[in-house]
Design a protein around this motif. Structure first.
Motif, PDB file in Angstrom:
ATOM      1  N   GLU A 238      47.156  37.040  38.388  1.00 55.96           N
ATOM      2  CA  GLU A 238      45.937  36.250  38.443  1.00 55.96           C
ATOM      3  C   GLU A 238      46.222  34.901  38.219  1.00 55.96           C
TER       4      GLU A 238
ATOM      5  N   ASP B  55      40.567  39.971  27.329  1.00 54.92           N
ATOM      6  CA  ASP B  55      41.730  39.939  28.254  1.00 54.92           C
ATOM      7  C   ASP B  55      42.080  38.461  28.485  1.00 54.92           C
TER       8      ASP B  55
ATOM      9  N   ILE C 270      44.217  36.643  31.421  1.00 58.03           N
ATOM     10  CA  ILE C 270      44.530  37.072  32.818  1.00 58.03           C
ATOM     11  C   ILE C 270      45.703  37.239  32.868  1.00 58.03           C
ATOM     12  N   SER C 271      46.160  38.152  33.850  1.00 62.01           N
ATOM     13  CA  SER C 271      47.465  38.963  34.107  1.00 62.01           C
ATOM     14  C   SER C 271      48.258  37.649  34.700  1.00 62.01           C
TER      15      SER C 271
ATOM     16  N   GLN D 221      40.302  46.065  35.330  1.00 60.68           N
ATOM     17  CA  GLN D 221      40.222  45.277  36.497  1.00 60.68           C
ATOM     18  C   GLN D 221      41.472  44.417  36.970  1.00 60.68           C
ATOM     19  N   SER D 222      42.272  44.090  35.947  1.00 61.11           N
ATOM     20  CA  SER D 222      43.281  43.286  36.246  1.00 61.11           C
ATOM     21  C   SER D 222      44.637  44.178  36.625  1.00 61.11           C
TER      22      SER D 222
END
Length: 557
Positions: free
Chosen positions: A440, A434, A436-437, A291-292
């Motif tokens: 994000e 996960d 966040i990137s 998703q990220s």
């Protein structure tokens, strides 16, 4: 002989089905063979049937070569962080990004709004490089088509091509008074459609209809099938991952423009944050949540369109290989203590079951899971917590009696989804949790700080926080100022880290026991990286492990 006992019945292998997008190449039921499918889990027989249909769907093949923005044959393909690809010249103009304090490096302070309606996120310019793999593959494909077109000039095969607008495809009369584009072009349907797109006469969203000129349908079908197989051979070698040297499985393109299997990039980021090809730093989380960090949409379409059957078999083999070493489970579990990503953990291994587990881990990928034991055992439930950390063995020292000392480092967090037992130690299937990137984090920070004092522009701090620790940077709050919860909600990432580092500096000046030299010798000095500081602080803070775990549960729920 290995003995396996599972607490729950084994689930079937998961099938991955990505969401549709406006740029997906799927237009009808027969177009699934060219639609993005990162996991490649189609049944081989059905995939082969779809592949034969794809040969007849010429429009889908040529759409793989077109830019969704300008509709021309794509030039210098650039893959955006959302997984979509466009011409480098079609990338929107950049602007200065505001309200971002971390990482706030020069190459991330400029960005642009994604041109795709289903994304519209702000992408950092630094995350958008020319896609090396796609650029090479499309070069070979275009060369093969142009060679075929040159040969078609000498032949008698021609095709009448008529462009159908989006209204025509839907069966609705168009409101535009515009003549349909149609012409007779040399070659079969593939070559004729490519020529039309190259001339700029075929919009990316338009379909086409064909009729033959001086040739039968069977002859045209044979010509197109031959071209299809030539195209497959022309760029087949470019579709191999440079880590596992096999066909890409869920291809993911990095910010430097190189592509790897998602699972291969997982292994790379377990050991290094550098691209194995160009050695540039990768601003990607090691978990690589789809998703990220979406897959490369166009490469997925190419691979599943041309080699759907091979990808299906490779996906199944990969899953079975991952579980083969642990009796059908993902990883072995060491039930002992709490650990965190990026943080070191030293272990003394003396129990026979764990000595066996560590030996097997050393023979495989040097990783295992660490989970805390439950304070009280409940009949019918696992005797350990569901949240844990994947550890990688950095070094090991064996003793003559079989014991060993391990130095490990945390890789990523996970949640146990299914557990069992193998030769006395726990094994489990896991779902990675996960972080966040970077992108994000930047988006959240910009949103939260905007609620405070409005638009703010941050630059990388250069002044030292503390003369005694020149490796740190930024201002120090001295004496401490009371901070309200509302203030915390609107602080930038760098300001929040400054608050934490300021607290650690004051505690160290007071010579508190939990910041003793032996503790810092294990975990190192206070880090300034906002991605590492929370894990470092959680590791050294004098709080019961059960409390630390409860906060972690709240965070991930």
């Amino acid at each position: 002989m290995s003995s396996i006992q599972a607490n729950v019945s084994p689930p079937s292998l998961p099938l991955s089905t990505p969401s549709d997008s406006p740029t997906s190449l799927s237009r009808s039921h027969k177009d699934d063979a060219l639609a993005p499918n990162p996991a490649g889990t189609e049944h081989p027989t059905r995939a082969a049937a779809l592949l034969l249909d794809a040969v007849r769907d010429v429009r889908q093949i040529i759409r793989l070569l077109q830019c969704p923005i300008c509709s021309r044959i794509i030039q210098e393909p650039t893959t955006l962080p959302c997984g979509k690809s466009i011409c480098r010249s079609c990338r929107p103009p950049t602007h200065v990004r505001t309200n971002i304090s971390w990482p706030a490096t020069e190459n991330r302070l400029r960005g642009f709004e994604c041109p795709f309606p289903d994304c519209r996120k702000e992408h950092a310019a630094a995350d958008c490089a020319v896609d090396v793999t796609m650029n090479k593959a499309l070069t070979f494909v275009k060369a093969a088509l142009e060679l075929e077109r040159d040969g078609s000039v000498q032949s008698e095969v021609s095709t009448y091509v008529e462009v159908q607008g989006r209204w025509d495809v839907a069966g609705i009369p168009s409101m535009e008074e515009k003549e349909k584009e149609s012409r007779v072009l040399k070659g079969g349907r593939v070559v004729a459609t490519y020529t039309l797109a190259e001339l700029g006469k075929l919009d990316y969203g338009c379909e086409v209809s064909f009729s033959t000129v001086d040739a039968g349908n069977d002859e045209i079908e044979a010509v197109d099938t031959a071209i299809f197989h030539k195209l497959k051979e022309s760029f087949k070698t470019e579709m191999d991952c440079q880590v596992c040297y096999a066909l890409f499985l869920d291809p993911l393109t990095t910010t430097c423009g190189h592509t790897f299997c998602r699972s291969c990039l997982h292994r790379i980021l377990d050991h290094s944050d550098m691209c194995p090809i160009c050695r540039r730093g990768l601003s990607m989380q090691s978990q690589l949540d789809p998703q990220s960090v979406p897959s490369n949409d166009r490469l997925c379409s190419m691979i599943n369109g041309f080699w759907a059957d091979k990808v299906a078999l490779r996906s199944q083999a990969h899953r079975l290989e991952q579980q083969a070493n642990h009796g059908g489970f993902d990883i072995p579990l060491f039930v002992c203590t709490l650990s965190f990503p990026s943080m070191p953990l030293f272990l003394h291994v003396f129990e026979p079951r764990y000595r066996l587990m560590i030996r097997r881990a050393m023979e495989a990928d040097r990783t295992f899971g660490m989970v805390m034991a439950k304070p009280q055992n409940v009949p019918g439930e696992a005797n350990f917590m569901e949240l844990g950390t994947l550890l990688r063995i950095v070094s090991i020292e064996f003793f003559p009696d079989g014991r060993s000392l391990l130095e490990t480092v945390g890789v990523s967090r996970f949640r146990v989804t299914r557990d069992g037992w193998l030769d006395g130690y726990a094994v489990a299937n896991i779902a990675k949790l996960d972080d966040i990137s970077v992108a994000e984090e930047e988006a959240i920070e910009a949103s939260e700080t905007m609620r405070g004092v409005g638009v703010r522009t941050f630059t990388s701090p250069t002044e030292p926080r503390d003369p005694a620790h020149p490796q740190s940077s930024g201002p120090v709050r001295s004496p401490p100022v009371p901070i309200s919860l509302d203030d915390l909600e609107t602080m930038s990432t760098q300001e929040l880290v400054d608050v934490g580092i300021n607290f650690v500096t004051r505690m160290r000046a007071q010579s508190v026991a939990w910041l003793a030299a032996r503790v810092l010798a294990i975990y190192g000095d206070c880090p300034t990286d906002p991605a590492i500081f929370p894990w470092w602080f959680a590791s050294i803070l004098p709080v019961k492990e059960e409390e630390k775990l409860s906060y972690t549960k709240i965070f991930y729920h």
